[in-house]
Motif scaffolding. Structure first.
Motif, short mmCIF file in Angstrom:
data_model
loop_
_atom_site.label_atom_id
_atom_site.label_comp_id
_atom_site.label_asym_id
_atom_site.label_seq_id
_atom_site.Cartn_x
_atom_site.Cartn_y
_atom_site.Cartn_z
N GLY A 27 0.83 -1.19 0.00
CA GLY A 27 0.00 0.00 0.00
C GLY A 27 0.87 1.24 0.00
N LYS A 28 0.26 2.40 -0.24
CA LYS A 28 1.01 3.64 -0.24
C LYS A 28 1.63 3.92 1.13
N THR A 29 0.91 3.52 2.17
CA THR A 29 1.42 3.67 3.54
C THR A 29 1.28 2.34 4.25
N ILE A 30 1.93 2.21 5.40
CA ILE A 30 1.83 0.99 6.19
C ILE A 30 0.39 0.77 6.62
N GLU A 31 -0.26 1.86 7.05
CA GLU A 31 -1.65 1.75 7.51
C GLU A 31 -2.58 1.26 6.40
N GLU A 32 -2.35 1.76 5.18
CA GLU A 32 -3.19 1.34 4.05
C GLU A 32 -2.96 -0.13 3.73
N ALA A 33 -1.69 -0.57 3.77
CA ALA A 33 -1.38 -1.97 3.48
C ALA A 33 -2.02 -2.90 4.52
N VAL A 34 -1.93 -2.49 5.79
CA VAL A 34 -2.54 -3.29 6.86
C VAL A 34 -4.04 -3.41 6.66
N GLN A 35 -4.68 -2.30 6.32
CA GLN A 35 -6.13 -2.32 6.14
C GLN A 35 -6.54 -3.21 4.97
N LYS A 36 -5.75 -3.19 3.91
CA LYS A 36 -6.03 -4.07 2.77
C LYS A 36 -5.95 -5.53 3.18
N GLY A 37 -4.91 -5.85 3.97
CA GLY A 37 -4.75 -7.22 4.43
C GLY A 37 -5.89 -7.68 5.33
N LEU A 38 -6.32 -6.79 6.23
CA LEU A 38 -7.42 -7.13 7.12
C LEU A 38 -8.70 -7.38 6.33
N THR A 39 -8.93 -6.59 5.29
CA THR A 39 -10.12 -6.77 4.46
C THR A 39 -10.07 -8.11 3.75
N GLU A 40 -8.90 -8.44 3.21
CA GLU A 40 -8.78 -9.70 2.47
C GLU A 40 -8.90 -10.91 3.39
N LEU A 41 -8.35 -10.79 4.60
CA LEU A 41 -8.45 -11.90 5.56
C LEU A 41 -9.80 -11.92 6.27
N GLN A 42 -10.58 -10.84 6.07
CA GLN A 42 -11.88 -10.72 6.72
C GLN A 42 -11.75 -10.87 8.25
N THR A 43 -10.86 -10.05 8.81
CA THR A 43 -10.62 -10.10 10.25
C THR A 43 -10.32 -8.70 10.75
N THR A 44 -9.99 -8.58 12.03
CA THR A 44 -9.68 -7.30 12.65
C THR A 44 -8.22 -7.27 13.11
N LYS A 45 -7.73 -6.09 13.42
CA LYS A 45 -6.32 -5.93 13.73
C LYS A 45 -5.88 -6.68 14.98
N ASP A 46 -6.81 -6.86 15.94
CA ASP A 46 -6.44 -7.56 17.16
C ASP A 46 -6.34 -9.07 16.96
N GLN A 47 -6.68 -9.53 15.76
CA GLN A 47 -6.64 -10.97 15.48
C GLN A 47 -5.45 -11.35 14.61
N VAL A 48 -4.53 -10.40 14.36
CA VAL A 48 -3.36 -10.69 13.53
C VAL A 48 -2.11 -10.06 14.13
N THR A 49 -0.98 -10.55 13.71
CA THR A 49 0.30 -9.89 14.00
C THR A 49 0.77 -9.24 12.70
N VAL A 50 1.41 -8.09 12.81
CA VAL A 50 1.83 -7.34 11.63
C VAL A 50 3.34 -7.18 11.64
N GLN A 51 3.96 -7.55 10.53
CA GLN A 51 5.40 -7.35 10.38
C GLN A 51 5.64 -6.47 9.16
N VAL A 52 6.36 -5.36 9.36
CA VAL A 52 6.66 -4.45 8.26
C VAL A 52 7.86 -4.99 7.49
#
Length: 251
Positions: free
Chosen positions: A8-33
């Motif tokens: 994504g253009k930013t880290i936040e945008e990339a994370v949000q795209k991933g959450l949408t594709e996984l159909q989950t929320t941020k507290d249910q995943v770990t994020v590695q940049v």
């Protein structure tokens, strides 16, 4: 799918795209940049996307409760101990995240100043000095007059932008002061001498003396120099960036 890499253009945008594709929320995943977005001269526009890896957190089976008398103080204390431990671990993790974010803000600010200097054809070194209420970026190199500018105007503008970049990458507020060739100390001496000279003029002529417009940090130096003067008082008038100091006799 338990692991996903997205951009994504930013880290936040990339994370949000991933959450949408996984159909989950941020507290249910770990994020590695995996990759930070690249920046232009002012660190505000990305030319290469950020890349992150999201891993779904596997839910652990619930612990089987141990039978105990309902009035047992031991059972109650065990429950409290577990809760405190988990809370402490969460707090420690949160503090560590903030510390890392603050460090990142400082590093991004340094990169920004280096990029600006390079674009001006200058080779510099930056020493970071932690002060009581701010961080000092002491710039060393040759031809630093280009970075300082007339009466420090270029240095002040660069300092403003540096603080914008630093706080864009930090969860904690950062206040950074830029200095080069000990300009801040020399400028303070010049302003204090000016304050004394114009105070004497106000006493001699018995008329108000109005200074030229100054930035807030320079007006503060003038006010501080004359605040305990027996015959003189100071005040500011006007709107930024044309706000200026007036020196007048006390009633």
């Amino acid at each position: 799918m338990n692991t996903l890499i997205v951009s994504g253009k930013t880290i936040e945008e990339a994370v949000q795209k991933g959450l949408t594709e996984l159909q989950t929320t941020k507290d249910q995943v770990t994020v590695q940049v995996l990759e930070q977005p690249s920046r232009g001269l002012f660190g505000l526009f990305g030319v290469r996307p950020a890349k992150v890896e999201l891993t779904r957190i596997t839910t652990k089976p619930a612990a089987v409760p141990v039978e105990a008398p309902s009035q047992s103080s031991d059972a109650s204390s065990n429950h409290v101990a577990v809760s405190v431990d988990e809370q402490g671990e969460e707090t420690a993790h949160s503090s560590n995240a903030k510390a890392l974010s603050k460090e990142q803000g400082v590093e991004e600010a340094k990169k920004f100043v280096y990029d600006v200097a390079e674009s001006m054809g200058l080779h510099i070194e930056i020493t970071v000095d932690k002060r009581k209420d701010h961080l000092l970026f002491d710039i060393a190199g040759s031809d630093l007059g280009l970075i300082i500018g007339r009466r420090g105007q270029t240095l002040d503008s660069l300092q403003y932008l540096t603080n914008l970049v630093a706080n864009r990458y930090s969860d904690q507020h950062l206040r950074i002061t830029l200095d080069a060739e000990d300009f801040r100390a020399r400028r303070k001496e010049t302003l204090e001498a000016l304050a004394e000279r114009l105070a004497n003029k106000a006493i001699r002529t018995r008329k108000e003396v109005m200074l030229e417009p100054m930035p807030p940090q320079e007006r503060k130096i003038i006010h501080a120099k004359l605040q305990d003067h027996a015959k003189i008082k100071t005040y500011s008038k006007g709107e930024e960036p044309n706000r200026r100091i007036v020196i007048s006799l006390k009633s």
